[in-house]
Design a protein around this motif. Sequence first.
Motif, PDB file in Angstrom:
ATOM      1  N   ALA A 134       0.840  -1.205   0.000  1.00  0.00           N
ATOM      2  CA  ALA A 134       0.000   0.000   0.000  1.00  0.00           C
ATOM      3  C   ALA A 134       0.874   1.254   0.000  1.00  0.00           C
ATOM      4  CB  ALA A 134      -0.930  -0.006   1.201  1.00  0.00           C
ATOM      5  N   MET A 135       1.963   1.220   0.778  1.00  0.00           N
ATOM      6  CA  MET A 135       2.887   2.355   0.835  1.00  0.00           C
ATOM      7  C   MET A 135       3.548   2.567  -0.536  1.00  0.00           C
ATOM      8  SD  MET A 135       6.536   2.720   2.795  1.00  0.00           S
ATOM      9  CE  MET A 135       7.146   1.435   1.714  1.00  0.00           C
ATOM     10  N   ILE A 150       3.465   5.800  -3.422  1.00  0.00           N
ATOM     11  CA  ILE A 150       4.658   6.385  -4.059  1.00  0.00           C
ATOM     12  C   ILE A 150       4.497   6.338  -5.575  1.00  0.00           C
ATOM     13  CG2 ILE A 150       7.145   6.062  -4.467  1.00  0.00           C
ATOM     14  CD1 ILE A 150       7.301   4.965  -1.549  1.00  0.00           C
ATOM     15  N   ILE A 151       4.052   5.176  -6.085  1.00  0.00           N
ATOM     16  CA  ILE A 151       3.906   5.004  -7.535  1.00  0.00           C
ATOM     17  C   ILE A 151       2.837   5.947  -8.083  1.00  0.00           C
ATOM     18  CG2 ILE A 151       3.190   3.395  -9.347  1.00  0.00           C
ATOM     19  CD1 ILE A 151       4.516   1.165  -7.593  1.00  0.00           C
ATOM     20  N   LEU A 152       1.704   6.027  -7.398  1.00  0.00           N
ATOM     21  CA  LEU A 152       0.624   6.902  -7.870  1.00  0.00           C
ATOM     22  C   LEU A 152       1.077   8.360  -7.913  1.00  0.00           C
ATOM     23  CD1 LEU A 152      -2.456   5.242  -6.146  1.00  0.00           C
ATOM     24  CD2 LEU A 152      -1.932   5.267  -8.591  1.00  0.00           C
ATOM     25  N   ARG A 170      15.685   1.043  -2.567  1.00  0.00           N
ATOM     26  CA  ARG A 170      15.794   1.082  -4.034  1.00  0.00           C
ATOM     27  C   ARG A 170      14.409   1.297  -4.649  1.00  0.00           C
ATOM     28  NH1 ARG A 170      17.854   0.014  -8.852  1.00  0.00           N
ATOM     29  NH2 ARG A 170      17.138  -1.692 -10.188  1.00  0.00           N
ATOM     30  N   LEU A 171      13.411   0.613  -4.106  1.00  0.00           N
ATOM     31  CA  LEU A 171      12.053   0.739  -4.641  1.00  0.00           C
ATOM     32  C   LEU A 171      11.479   2.134  -4.422  1.00  0.00           C
ATOM     33  CD1 LEU A 171      10.571  -2.728  -3.657  1.00  0.00           C
ATOM     34  CD2 LEU A 171      11.095  -1.922  -5.967  1.00  0.00           C
ATOM     35  N   LYS A 172      11.889   2.781  -3.337  1.00  0.00           N
ATOM     36  CA  LYS A 172      11.403   4.141  -3.095  1.00  0.00           C
ATOM     37  C   LYS A 172      11.973   5.095  -4.138  1.00  0.00           C
ATOM     38  CE  LYS A 172      10.538   3.501   1.793  1.00  0.00           C
ATOM     39  NZ  LYS A 172      11.128   3.569   3.121  1.00  0.00           N
TER      40      LYS A 172
END
Length: 127
Positions: free
Chosen positions: A15-16, A20-22, A109-111
């Motif tokens: 969800a977090m 970030i992606i949105l 890294r994903l952030k």
Amino acid sequence: MAGDIKARYSDSDLAMFKEIILEKMEKAKKDLELLQSSYKNDGNNGTDDTSPTFKAFEEGSETMSKEANTQLAIRQEKFVRDLKNALLRIENKTYGVCRVTGKLINPERLKLVPHATLSIEAKNMQK
């Protein structure tokens, strides 16, 4: 038996990452619209100079920036597509799993690169 469970991020982590992606997608779409409108406009803002050499130079740089904008727009479109794919991976709970090693990709890294599908380890193996 514990080895059968595939590594994955928890629903709250997903969800977090989705937030970030949105956010990134919203910004990417705005940037894309700006780029598209800038290269679709002819850029003629009534500054017809009388000097033909100046005019030629101006047209040359205009063409170059139009090409640069087109390239940026293509990259931006790919980025939006990659982000959409990341959202799909969140939906099917495969997000954040390296497609080479099967391990979880580092959350830091994903952030930074929310559409990453490779861990740093896997990325380094490609070199």
